[in-house]
Design an enzyme around this catalytic site. Structure first.
Site, PDB file in Angstrom:
ATOM      1  N   HIS A   1      82.196  13.432  24.960  1.00  0.00           N
ATOM      2  CA  HIS A   1      81.847  14.454  25.959  1.00  0.00           C
ATOM      3  C   HIS A   1      81.404  13.787  27.262  1.00  0.00           C
ATOM      4  O   HIS A   1      81.667  14.297  28.353  1.00  0.00           O
ATOM      5  CB  HIS A   1      80.721  15.349  25.442  1.00  0.00           C
ATOM      6  CG  HIS A   1      81.104  16.166  24.238  1.00  0.00           C
ATOM      7  ND1 HIS A   1      80.217  17.018  23.608  1.00  0.00           N
ATOM      8  CD2 HIS A   1      82.270  16.273  23.548  1.00  0.00           C
ATOM      9  CE1 HIS A   1      80.821  17.602  22.576  1.00  0.00           C
ATOM     10  NE2 HIS A   1      82.068  17.159  22.520  1.00  0.00           N
TER      11      HIS A   1
ATOM     12  N   ASP B   1      76.101  12.113  18.883  1.00  0.00           N
ATOM     13  CA  ASP B   1      77.356  12.342  18.180  1.00  0.00           C
ATOM     14  C   ASP B   1      78.233  11.134  18.472  1.00  0.00           C
ATOM     15  O   ASP B   1      78.737  10.955  19.596  1.00  0.00           O
ATOM     16  CB  ASP B   1      78.027  13.650  18.633  1.00  0.00           C
ATOM     17  CG  ASP B   1      77.605  14.831  17.757  1.00  0.00           C
ATOM     18  OD1 ASP B   1      76.632  14.681  16.991  1.00  0.00           O
ATOM     19  OD2 ASP B   1      78.256  15.895  17.832  1.00  0.00           O
TER      20      ASP B   1
ATOM     21  N   GLU C   1      73.950  20.046  23.188  1.00  0.00           N
ATOM     22  CA  GLU C   1      74.978  18.998  23.193  1.00  0.00           C
ATOM     23  C   GLU C   1      75.883  19.243  24.394  1.00  0.00           C
ATOM     24  O   GLU C   1      76.748  20.125  24.355  1.00  0.00           O
ATOM     25  CB  GLU C   1      75.777  19.054  21.877  1.00  0.00           C
ATOM     26  CG  GLU C   1      76.820  17.959  21.778  1.00  0.00           C
ATOM     27  CD  GLU C   1      77.583  18.026  20.457  1.00  0.00           C
ATOM     28  OE1 GLU C   1      76.977  18.327  19.395  1.00  0.00           O
ATOM     29  OE2 GLU C   1      78.801  17.780  20.488  1.00  0.00           O
TER      30      GLU C   1
ATOM     31  N   HIS D   1      78.050  23.191  10.412  1.00  0.00           N
ATOM     32  CA  HIS D   1      78.054  24.546  10.980  1.00  0.00           C
ATOM     33  C   HIS D   1      78.039  25.508   9.795  1.00  0.00           C
ATOM     34  O   HIS D   1      78.580  25.188   8.730  1.00  0.00           O
ATOM     35  CB  HIS D   1      79.330  24.865  11.752  1.00  0.00           C
ATOM     36  CG  HIS D   1      79.660  23.973  12.903  1.00  0.00           C
ATOM     37  ND1 HIS D   1      80.289  22.778  12.755  1.00  0.00           N
ATOM     38  CD2 HIS D   1      79.480  24.142  14.234  1.00  0.00           C
ATOM     39  CE1 HIS D   1      80.478  22.223  13.952  1.00  0.00           C
ATOM     40  NE2 HIS D   1      79.994  23.035  14.862  1.00  0.00           N
TER      41      HIS D   1
ATOM     42  N   ASP E   1      81.364  25.905   8.142  1.00  0.00           N
ATOM     43  CA  ASP E   1      81.941  24.712   7.487  1.00  0.00           C
ATOM     44  C   ASP E   1      81.685  24.754   5.991  1.00  0.00           C
ATOM     45  O   ASP E   1      82.434  24.164   5.214  1.00  0.00           O
ATOM     46  CB  ASP E   1      81.251  23.409   7.959  1.00  0.00           C
ATOM     47  CG  ASP E   1      81.380  23.157   9.444  1.00  0.00           C
ATOM     48  OD1 ASP E   1      82.302  23.702  10.056  1.00  0.00           O
ATOM     49  OD2 ASP E   1      80.544  22.394   9.966  1.00  0.00           O
TER      50      ASP E   1
HETATM   51  C1  XUL Z   1      82.764  19.965  19.853  1.00  0.00           C
HETATM   52  C2  XUL Z   1      81.624  19.348  19.176  1.00  0.00           C
HETATM   53  C3  XUL Z   1      80.973  20.162  18.120  1.00  0.00           C
HETATM   54  C4  XUL Z   1      79.503  20.022  18.062  1.00  0.00           C
HETATM   55  C5  XUL Z   1      78.833  20.942  17.078  1.00  0.00           C
HETATM   56  O1  XUL Z   1      83.303  19.207  20.875  1.00  0.00           O
HETATM   57  O2  XUL Z   1      81.276  18.220  19.457  1.00  0.00           O
HETATM   58  O3  XUL Z   1      81.569  19.851  16.917  1.00  0.00           O
HETATM   59  O4  XUL Z   1      79.132  18.707  17.747  1.00  0.00           O
HETATM   60  O5  XUL Z   1      79.141  22.265  17.289  1.00  0.00           O
HETATM   61 CO    CO Z   2      79.772  16.987  18.769  1.00  0.00          CO
END
Ligand code: XUL
Ligand code: CO
Length: 438
Positions: free
Chosen positions: A271, A296, A232, A101, A104
């Site tokens: 998620h 992810d 995402e 990000h 970051d």
């Molecule tokens: C939050 C998450 C984030 C995204 C990027 O749950 O997964 O870190 O991957 O913004």
């Molecule tokens: Co994520």
């Protein structure tokens, strides 16, 4: 620049019998599986935020780990020290990609112009390191959820000034992604959702999010970004209800607003389970819609209802994930460890153990998924399960040419159904076990 992780050697593959904790047990980068090396199947990435920034703070306590890397936090020296630490870390593990990000990689300033100047400076430094090491950028994104201005969301905000700030951050983050030759650009809808419908115009907010994404695509393409944009999905946290609830919802949204050609899904395991789905479900839904982009890689906890972002160790999950990925022909993106050490795992060694665990879990998942596919029994069962549709009438239905009256006449002719094939779930699960533990 001096070595930061002094007692940690380059991590090598030593096989599953090795007792050396700083070695891979399954991840053997050059091993060929189904015609490609493990390294090609598994483009692993380091998440800048968890690995180089997060230091253990939770709702009840402050940092437990030292991530200063020898510099004063909140300074550009610290931002550079994180770059040094990150590249040494990735090199030692053989990780080829990173994700970031905007905030970051530099401390955010009071004025966005100064933040952007800092971003230019740090990405010059990151580029140098990329050229030295061959490490690449998987994807970039803008953090539009931490700063208090985003308390009501970014694209979904009620406040025009905030919307402009979101646009400015996205513009800059896409420029940086292009500068670092990132393969993708992610939209995780941090606070794009609501706490109560009593104060929310859902239609207005969703239209504004779509407009922001459209502007992002137009701008990205105009400056030469050829990669994928990703949504995402996540159902909740921080908001009670997030608009990108799951893959099916996000895909519907993209199609509604004509964004589906430029976007794919970035599916996060934790998620998926928060949405009440399996990881495999989210991958399958994305894949059958031609939108499986990136992953992810992490896992949640069955006893906790929030996003614990643990390093993945569940080999059932990673096997079924890799089964979906292999069947989809691979990812356009990669496997980003959006995962953090548990709070008491607070040493440099623990940072490496987390990635060794995650990389081995996916390597083992890859090995087992390939065995499942090569074994063929599950695929064959699924294929045969629908074989009644191979008939003339079945084909007519599949081609969309049958009528309800015609089918009803067939049913009436039969009078009753005599034969419905069994589902065989237990038998298939036992095949899965026999392959996993062979
Ligand atoms: C939050 C998450 C984030 C995204 C990027 O749950 O997964 O870190 O991957 O913004
Ligand atoms: Co994520």
């Amino acid at each position: 620049m001096s070595e930061i992780f002094k007692n940690i050697p380059k991590i090598k593959y030593e096989g599953s019998r090795s007792r050396n904790p700083l070695s891979f047990k399954y991840y053997d980068p050059d091993r060929v599986i189904m015609g490609k090396t493990m390294k090609e199947h598994l483009p692993f990435a380091m998440a800048w935020w968890h690995n180089l920034c997060a230091a253990g703070t939770d709702m009840f306590g402050r940092d437990t780990a030292d991530k200063s890397f020898g510099a004063e936090k909140g300074t550009m020296e610290h931002a550079k020290a994180k770059v040094d630490a990150g590249f040494e870390f990735m090199t030692k593990l053989g990780i080829e990609y990173f994700c970031f990000h905007d905030v970051d990689i530099v401390p955010e300033a009071d004025d966005i112009k100064e933040t952007n100047r800092r971003l230019d400076e740090i990405t010059d430094y990151i580029l140098e390191k990329m050229n030295e090491t061959g490490i690449k950028c998987l994807w970039g994104t803008a953090n539009m959820f931490s700063n208090p201005r985003f308390m009501n969301g970014a694209g979904s905000t009620n406040t025009l000034d905030v919307y402009c700030f979101a646009a400015a951050q996205i513009k800059k983050a896409i420029e940086l992604t292009v500068k670092l030759k990132g393969k993708g650009y992610v939209f995780w809808g941090g606070r794009e959702g609501y706490e109560t419908l009593l104060n929310t115009d859902v239609k207005f907010e969703q239209e504004n999010i779509a407009s922001l994404m459209k502007m992002a695509v137009e701008y990205g393409r105009s400056i030469g970004f050829e990669g994928d944009f990703y949504i995402e999905p996540k159902p909740k946290e921080p908001m009670k209800h997030q608009y990108d609830f799951d893959a099916a919802t996000a895909i519907g949204f993209l199609r509604q607003y004509g964004l589906d050609k430029d976007f794919k899904m970035n599916i996060e395991a934790n998620h998926a389970t928060l949405a009440g789905h399996t990881f495999q479900h989210e991958l399958r839904i994305s894949a059958i819609n031609g939108m499986l982009g990136s992953i992810d890689a992490n896992q949640g906890d069955y006893l906790l209802g929030w996003d614990t972002d643990e390093f993945p160790f569940d080999v059932y999950e990673s096997t079924l994930c890799m089964y979906e990925v292999l069947k989809a022909g691979g990812l356009t993106g990669g496997f980003n460890f959006d995962a953090k050490n548990r709070r008491p795992s607070n040493t440099y060694e623990d940072m490496f153990y987390g990635f060794i665990l995650g990389m081995d879990t996916f390597a083992l998942g890859l090995i087992k998924a390939a065995e499942l596919i090569e074994d063929g029994r599950i695929d064959e069962f699924v294929k045969n399960r629908y074989s009644s549709f191979d008939s003339q009438l079945g084909k007519k239905i599949r081609d969309g040419k049958a009528t309800l009256a015609e089918l009803a006449a067939v049913a009436e002719e039969m009078g009753n159904v005599r034969d419905v094939a069994a589902g065989r779930q237990e038998n298939l699960e036992s095949i899965l076990n026999s392959i996993l533990f062979s």
